[in-house]
Design an enzyme around this catalytic site. Sequence first.
Site, PDB file in Angstrom:
ATOM      1  N   ASN A 177     -32.984  24.460   9.909  1.00 55.45           N
ATOM      2  CA  ASN A 177     -34.246  23.834  10.283  1.00 55.45           C
ATOM      3  C   ASN A 177     -35.262  24.805  10.856  1.00 55.45           C
ATOM      4  OD1 ASN A 177     -32.095  23.673  12.371  1.00 55.45           O
ATOM      5  ND2 ASN A 177     -33.838  23.173  13.676  1.00 55.45           N
ATOM      6  N   GLN A 228     -32.148  18.529   6.934  1.00 57.30           N
ATOM      7  CA  GLN A 228     -33.286  19.293   6.402  1.00 57.30           C
ATOM      8  C   GLN A 228     -33.235  19.433   4.892  1.00 57.30           C
ATOM      9  OE1 GLN A 228     -36.056  20.488   7.728  1.00 57.30           O
ATOM     10  NE2 GLN A 228     -35.592  19.946   9.825  1.00 57.30           N
ATOM     11  N   SER A 231     -31.609  11.874   8.054  1.00 57.63           N
ATOM     12  CA  SER A 231     -32.601  11.291   8.952  1.00 57.63           C
ATOM     13  C   SER A 231     -33.831  10.907   8.142  1.00 57.63           C
ATOM     14  CB  SER A 231     -32.983  12.331  10.015  1.00 57.63           C
ATOM     15  OG  SER A 231     -33.836  11.753  10.961  1.00 57.63           O
ATOM     16  N   HIS A 278     -36.932  10.383   8.992  1.00 62.20           N
ATOM     17  CA  HIS A 278     -38.256  10.960   9.291  1.00 62.20           C
ATOM     18  C   HIS A 278     -38.440  12.370   8.734  1.00 62.20           C
ATOM     19  CE1 HIS A 278     -37.627  13.762  12.831  1.00 62.20           C
ATOM     20  NE2 HIS A 278     -36.528  13.053  12.981  1.00 62.20           N
ATOM     21  N   THR A 313     -28.615  -5.740  16.263  1.00 54.28           N
ATOM     22  CA  THR A 313     -29.233  -6.222  15.025  1.00 54.28           C
ATOM     23  C   THR A 313     -29.908  -5.073  14.279  1.00 54.28           C
ATOM     24  OG1 THR A 313     -29.641  -8.305  16.137  1.00 54.28           O
ATOM     25  CG2 THR A 313     -30.888  -7.905  14.123  1.00 54.28           C
ATOM     26  N   CYS A 352     -36.938  20.719  19.171  1.00 53.26           N
ATOM     27  CA  CYS A 352     -36.235  20.519  20.441  1.00 53.26           C
ATOM     28  C   CYS A 352     -36.380  21.742  21.333  1.00 53.26           C
ATOM     29  CB  CYS A 352     -34.760  20.277  20.196  1.00 53.26           C
ATOM     30  SG  CYS A 352     -34.492  19.130  18.880  1.00 53.26           S
TER      31      CYS A 352
HETATM   32  N1  PLP Z   1     -30.125  18.333  12.204  1.00 53.27           N
HETATM   33  C1  PLP Z   1     -31.099  19.108  11.715  1.00 53.27           C
HETATM   34  C2  PLP Z   1     -30.761  20.233  10.784  1.00 53.27           C
HETATM   35  C3  PLP Z   1     -32.426  18.875  12.084  1.00 53.27           C
HETATM   36  O1  PLP Z   1     -33.389  19.651  11.614  1.00 53.27           O
HETATM   37  C4  PLP Z   1     -32.712  17.815  12.978  1.00 53.27           C
HETATM   38  C5  PLP Z   1     -34.097  17.585  13.455  1.00 53.27           C
HETATM   39  O2  PLP Z   1     -34.892  18.493  13.553  1.00 53.27           O
HETATM   40  C6  PLP Z   1     -31.661  17.032  13.447  1.00 53.27           C
HETATM   41  C7  PLP Z   1     -30.386  17.312  13.034  1.00 53.27           C
HETATM   42  C8  PLP Z   1     -31.911  15.884  14.381  1.00 53.27           C
HETATM   43  O3  PLP Z   1     -32.628  14.889  13.696  1.00 53.27           O
HETATM   44  P1  PLP Z   1     -33.111  13.550  14.425  1.00 53.27           P
HETATM   45  O4  PLP Z   1     -34.486  13.827  14.920  1.00 53.27           O
HETATM   46  O5  PLP Z   1     -33.108  12.481  13.358  1.00 53.27           O
HETATM   47  O6  PLP Z   1     -32.130  13.285  15.491  1.00 53.27           O
END
Ligand code: PLP
Length: 384
Positions: free
Chosen positions: A156, A184, A204, A206, A235, A322
Amino acid sequence: MKPLSTQFAYLDHHATTPVDHRVIDEMIELMKHAYANPNSVDHLAGRDAARVIDNARSEIAELVGSAAERIRFTASASDAIHKALTMERQDDRVLKIAVMPLEHPAMLRMLKNLQQDGHAQLVWLEVGSRGQLLFESLHRAMASGIDMLCMMAANNEVGTIYPIEEALAACNEAGITTLIDATQAAGRVDLSNVGALADYLVLSAHKIYGPKGIGALIVREPGHRIDTVFQYDGTPNVPAIGGFGLAARLARTGLEREQSHCSSLRDRLEKGLIDQLPGMIVNGDIENRLPHSLHISIPDIPNDAMVARIGHQIALSTGSACASGAQEPSHVLRAMSLPEEHIDSALRLSVGRFTTEAEIDFAIETISFAARSISGVQGEKLAC
Ligand code: PLP
């Protein structure tokens, strides 16, 4: 909230993607019409809502080549990782788990917690300066007798793609449990052979132009431990799951178009920046990276100064979402053993489905002007 101004280029698709308007329209329709509780199977409306979930499962299953019954919805990829590892944790033995040091913090944090609590012993796999897995270290780990491999399909920060199919084939032959974080990679590389091979696969919404707050865990063995781990989920969020399903379909059916759109814009950005900043360094595995990903270092230009100067014009980052804001050097770049000055000047850029050439040209101009201003060299090319 107003839309972002046209003089703003969103180049942070690793952190999250804008929701595709087709997904938004679908979610609005679902909120209006599929409001029944999908667990209320006694009536038609409940069964209709349940069908939305089944359809989304099928779409996600097709994206990654798995059986639809294996898909469980989660709050996020982080939640999916947490649930998978909770399912694997055993009270009476210490699991030996192989992992690369440049995994996402959601994975690393959970694994380190397991280790601290005496449930896991981590075996660190080796990575090279392009962020690539040194495959021999996986063979060595396997020979030492690991129980589990936790591995991302693509990174990522620097966008390096990992040889997931080879790793899964080797682990399956040796009876090693696998957890693949495809967060990713989904929608950017073809994962249609991966879902059937992995014990656990994490996604994920988003990151593929779907809504936030919804992810998926694809689980090999539906069974008792799944019921225990998912028992407090409540739910299901039908509009989000339906939106995720459509996002997965758009990602699958538009994969080649998207790869070519993104890689051509990414290459334009890379070339334009190198022309303006000839000393710029491109990090990651250039031959084997996500098509939308560009990770650079501009020597002598501190990345925090760059972000402070142009953050109102370009969405870019110094690390993962993060870590950025935490002002800590990236653990990914550290794991790649990049020189300190490349880490201090590192910038992560990523284009997306709706990025335009005009935005790329604006980004080239803005970043190179800012680099020249910060270094005090005006009006000429900056040989970093
Ligand atoms: N794993 C990877 C490789 C990611 O890039 C991310 C988010 O940047 C995550 C996990 C965590 O994703 P989420 O925001 O859905 O918890």
